[in-house]
Design a protein around this motif. Structure first.
Motif, PDB file in Angstrom:
ATOM      1  N   ILE A   1       0.837  -1.206   0.000  1.00 24.74           N
ATOM      2  CA  ILE A   1       0.000   0.000   0.000  1.00 24.74           C
ATOM      3  C   ILE A   1       0.871   1.255   0.000  1.00 24.74           C
ATOM      4  CG2 ILE A   1      -1.675   1.335   1.335  1.00 24.74           C
ATOM      5  CD1 ILE A   1      -2.819  -1.369   2.293  1.00 24.74           C
ATOM      6  N   ALA A   2       1.900   1.274   0.844  1.00 19.92           N
ATOM      7  CA  ALA A   2       2.753   2.459   0.952  1.00 19.92           C
ATOM      8  C   ALA A   2       3.513   2.730  -0.335  1.00 19.92           C
ATOM      9  CB  ALA A   2       3.721   2.293   2.117  1.00 19.92           C
ATOM     10  N   LYS A   3       4.002   1.681  -0.980  1.00 17.22           N
ATOM     11  CA  LYS A   3       4.749   1.866  -2.233  1.00 17.22           C
ATOM     12  C   LYS A   3       3.852   2.414  -3.331  1.00 17.22           C
ATOM     13  CE  LYS A   3       8.621  -1.257  -1.725  1.00 17.22           C
ATOM     14  NZ  LYS A   3       9.356  -2.379  -2.320  1.00 17.22           N
ATOM     15  N   ALA A   4       2.577   2.091  -3.289  1.00 19.22           N
ATOM     16  CA  ALA A   4       1.643   2.602  -4.291  1.00 19.22           C
ATOM     17  C   ALA A   4       1.333   4.083  -4.070  1.00 19.22           C
ATOM     18  CB  ALA A   4       0.352   1.799  -4.258  1.00 19.22           C
ATOM     19  N   LEU A   5       1.497   4.574  -2.855  1.00 18.82           N
ATOM     20  CA  LEU A   5       1.138   5.953  -2.531  1.00 18.82           C
ATOM     21  C   LEU A   5       2.263   6.962  -2.764  1.00 18.82           C
ATOM     22  CD1 LEU A   5      -0.760   5.363   0.825  1.00 18.82           C
ATOM     23  CD2 LEU A   5      -1.768   6.035  -1.348  1.00 18.82           C
TER      24      LEU A   5
ATOM     25  N   LYS B   1       1.995  12.418   1.839  1.00 18.40           N
ATOM     26  CA  LYS B   1       1.161  11.592   0.964  1.00 18.40           C
ATOM     27  C   LYS B   1       0.640  10.360   1.694  1.00 18.40           C
ATOM     28  CE  LYS B   1       3.395  13.141  -3.168  1.00 18.40           C
ATOM     29  NZ  LYS B   1       4.294  12.881  -4.249  1.00 18.40           N
ATOM     30  N   VAL B   2       1.439   9.831   2.608  1.00 21.61           N
ATOM     31  CA  VAL B   2       1.017   8.659   3.370  1.00 21.61           C
ATOM     32  C   VAL B   2       0.011   9.052   4.451  1.00 21.61           C
ATOM     33  CG1 VAL B   2       1.829   6.841   4.928  1.00 21.61           C
ATOM     34  CG2 VAL B   2       3.133   7.401   2.890  1.00 21.61           C
ATOM     35  N   ILE B   3       0.190  10.220   5.040  1.00 23.68           N
ATOM     36  CA  ILE B   3      -0.726  10.665   6.091  1.00 23.68           C
ATOM     37  C   ILE B   3      -2.032  11.159   5.490  1.00 23.68           C
ATOM     38  CG2 ILE B   3      -1.074  12.339   7.941  1.00 23.68           C
ATOM     39  CD1 ILE B   3       1.972  12.187   8.412  1.00 23.68           C
ATOM     40  N   GLY B   4      -1.966  11.960   4.446  1.00 22.10           N
ATOM     41  CA  GLY B   4      -3.172  12.468   3.802  1.00 22.10           C
ATOM     42  C   GLY B   4      -3.761  13.646   4.550  1.00 22.10           C
TER      43      GLY B   4
ATOM     44  N   ILE C   1      -3.807   7.447   6.277  1.00 20.53           N
ATOM     45  CA  ILE C   1      -3.222   6.549   7.278  1.00 20.53           C
ATOM     46  C   ILE C   1      -4.321   5.870   8.100  1.00 20.53           C
ATOM     47  CG2 ILE C   1      -2.826   8.285   9.066  1.00 20.53           C
ATOM     48  CD1 ILE C   1      -0.519   5.325   8.165  1.00 20.53           C
ATOM     49  N   LYS C   2      -5.433   6.563   8.318  1.00 21.42           N
ATOM     50  CA  LYS C   2      -6.560   5.926   9.016  1.00 21.42           C
ATOM     51  C   LYS C   2      -7.118   4.783   8.195  1.00 21.42           C
ATOM     52  CE  LYS C   2      -8.144   9.993  11.556  1.00 21.42           C
ATOM     53  NZ  LYS C   2      -9.201  11.011  11.682  1.00 21.42           N
ATOM     54  N   ALA C   3      -7.211   4.971   6.883  1.00 25.17           N
ATOM     55  CA  ALA C   3      -7.706   3.916   6.000  1.00 25.17           C
ATOM     56  C   ALA C   3      -6.750   2.726   5.986  1.00 25.17           C
ATOM     57  CB  ALA C   3      -7.913   4.462   4.597  1.00 25.17           C
ATOM     58  N   VAL C   4      -5.459   2.996   5.978  1.00 18.70           N
ATOM     59  CA  VAL C   4      -4.469   1.914   6.007  1.00 18.70           C
ATOM     60  C   VAL C   4      -4.596   1.143   7.313  1.00 18.70           C
ATOM     61  CG1 VAL C   4      -1.991   1.398   6.073  1.00 18.70           C
ATOM     62  CG2 VAL C   4      -2.872   3.074   4.450  1.00 18.70           C
TER      63      VAL C   4
ATOM     64  N   ILE D   1      -7.265   0.806   9.163  1.00 19.51           N
ATOM     65  CA  ILE D   1      -8.504   0.028   9.126  1.00 19.51           C
ATOM     66  C   ILE D   1      -8.302  -1.258   8.322  1.00 19.51           C
ATOM     67  CG2 ILE D   1     -10.851   0.000   8.205  1.00 19.51           C
ATOM     68  CD1 ILE D   1     -11.006   2.993   8.986  1.00 19.51           C
ATOM     69  N   ILE D   2      -7.623  -1.163   7.195  1.00 21.82           N
ATOM     70  CA  ILE D   2      -7.358  -2.345   6.365  1.00 21.82           C
ATOM     71  C   ILE D   2      -6.504  -3.354   7.128  1.00 21.82           C
ATOM     72  CG2 ILE D   2      -6.164  -3.163   4.291  1.00 21.82           C
ATOM     73  CD1 ILE D   2      -7.015  -0.491   2.986  1.00 21.82           C
ATOM     74  N   VAL D   3      -5.466  -2.873   7.793  1.00 17.29           N
ATOM     75  CA  VAL D   3      -4.578  -3.762   8.541  1.00 17.29           C
ATOM     76  C   VAL D   3      -5.316  -4.391   9.716  1.00 17.29           C
ATOM     77  CG1 VAL D   3      -2.503  -3.806   9.995  1.00 17.29           C
ATOM     78  CG2 VAL D   3      -2.468  -2.631   7.802  1.00 17.29           C
ATOM     79  N   ASN D   4      -6.147  -3.612  10.415  1.00 15.53           N
ATOM     80  CA  ASN D   4      -6.912  -4.162  11.536  1.00 15.53           C
ATOM     81  C   ASN D   4      -7.885  -5.227  11.055  1.00 15.53           C
ATOM     82  OD1 ASN D   4      -5.765  -2.777  13.689  1.00 15.53           O
ATOM     83  ND2 ASN D   4      -7.111  -1.025  13.430  1.00 15.53           N
ATOM     84  N   SER D   5      -8.514  -5.008   9.924  1.00 12.83           N
ATOM     85  CA  SER D   5      -9.448  -5.990   9.379  1.00 12.83           C
ATOM     86  C   SER D   5      -8.726  -7.272   8.990  1.00 12.83           C
ATOM     87  CB  SER D   5     -10.168  -5.424   8.164  1.00 12.83           C
ATOM     88  OG  SER D   5     -10.917  -4.295   8.522  1.00 12.83           O
ATOM     89  N   ALA D   6      -7.579  -7.141   8.362  1.00 12.60           N
ATOM     90  CA  ALA D   6      -6.816  -8.324   7.953  1.00 12.60           C
ATOM     91  C   ALA D   6      -6.269  -9.079   9.165  1.00 12.60           C
ATOM     92  CB  ALA D   6      -5.671  -7.913   7.030  1.00 12.60           C
ATOM     93  N   SER D   7      -5.859  -8.355  10.189  1.00 10.83           N
ATOM     94  CA  SER D   7      -5.312  -9.022  11.380  1.00 10.83           C
ATOM     95  C   SER D   7      -6.412  -9.644  12.234  1.00 10.83           C
ATOM     96  CB  SER D   7      -4.486  -8.042  12.206  1.00 10.83           C
ATOM     97  OG  SER D   7      -5.309  -7.024  12.731  1.00 10.83           O
ATOM     98  N   ALA D   8      -7.627  -9.140  12.142  1.00 15.21           N
ATOM     99  CA  ALA D   8      -8.734  -9.719  12.905  1.00 15.21           C
ATOM    100  C   ALA D   8      -9.014 -11.149  12.461  1.00 15.21           C
ATOM    101  CB  ALA D   8      -9.978  -8.862  12.759  1.00 15.21           C
ATOM    102  N   LYS D   9      -8.784 -11.433  11.193  1.00 18.86           N
ATOM    103  CA  LYS D   9      -8.975 -12.800  10.698  1.00 18.86           C
ATOM    104  C   LYS D   9      -7.974 -13.766  11.325  1.00 18.86           C
ATOM    105  CE  LYS D   9     -11.127 -11.939   6.283  1.00 18.86           C
ATOM    106  NZ  LYS D   9     -11.091 -12.235   4.850  1.00 18.86           N
ATOM    107  N   LEU D  10      -6.836 -13.254  11.751  1.00 21.12           N
ATOM    108  CA  LEU D  10      -5.797 -14.080  12.359  1.00 21.12           C
ATOM    109  C   LEU D  10      -5.870 -14.073  13.882  1.00 21.12           C
ATOM    110  CD1 LEU D  10      -2.819 -12.872  10.132  1.00 21.12           C
ATOM    111  CD2 LEU D  10      -4.209 -14.922   9.823  1.00 21.12           C
TER     112      LEU D  10
END
Length: 76
Positions: free
Chosen positions: A8-12, A43-46, A52-55, A57-66
């Motif tokens: 995600i960071a490399k894309a931003l 650019k990463v913070i926005g 960064i809040k969206a990032v 949220i994505i990481v929290n959602s992915a880690s919740a599965k684990l």
């Protein structure tokens, strides 16, 4: 998780070769430290921290599965 944040960071940013992610793992929680160049930090913070809040949220959602918790922090 580390690969997800790195992707995600490399894309931003304009300088994707300067993106580094350090993973500090604990028993239940993981801290992902994101380091980017000074020019790309905005650019990463926005605006108002929206990107960064969206990032996070994505990481929290992915880690919740684990059944773990993960937080993303920007390191200067």
């Amino acid at each position: 998780m580390k690969e997800l944040v790195l992707y995600i960071a490399k894309a931003l940013v304009d300088n994707p070769d300067q993106v580094e992610v350090k993973e500090i793992a604990g028993e239940k929680a993981t801290i992902l430290e994101l380091k980017v160049s000074a020019e790309d930090r905005g650019k990463v913070i926005g605006k108002e921290g929206r990107i960064i809040k969206a990032v996070r949220i994505i990481v929290n959602s992915a880690s919740a599965k684990l059944d773990k918790r993960a937080t993303v922090e920007i390191v200067e």
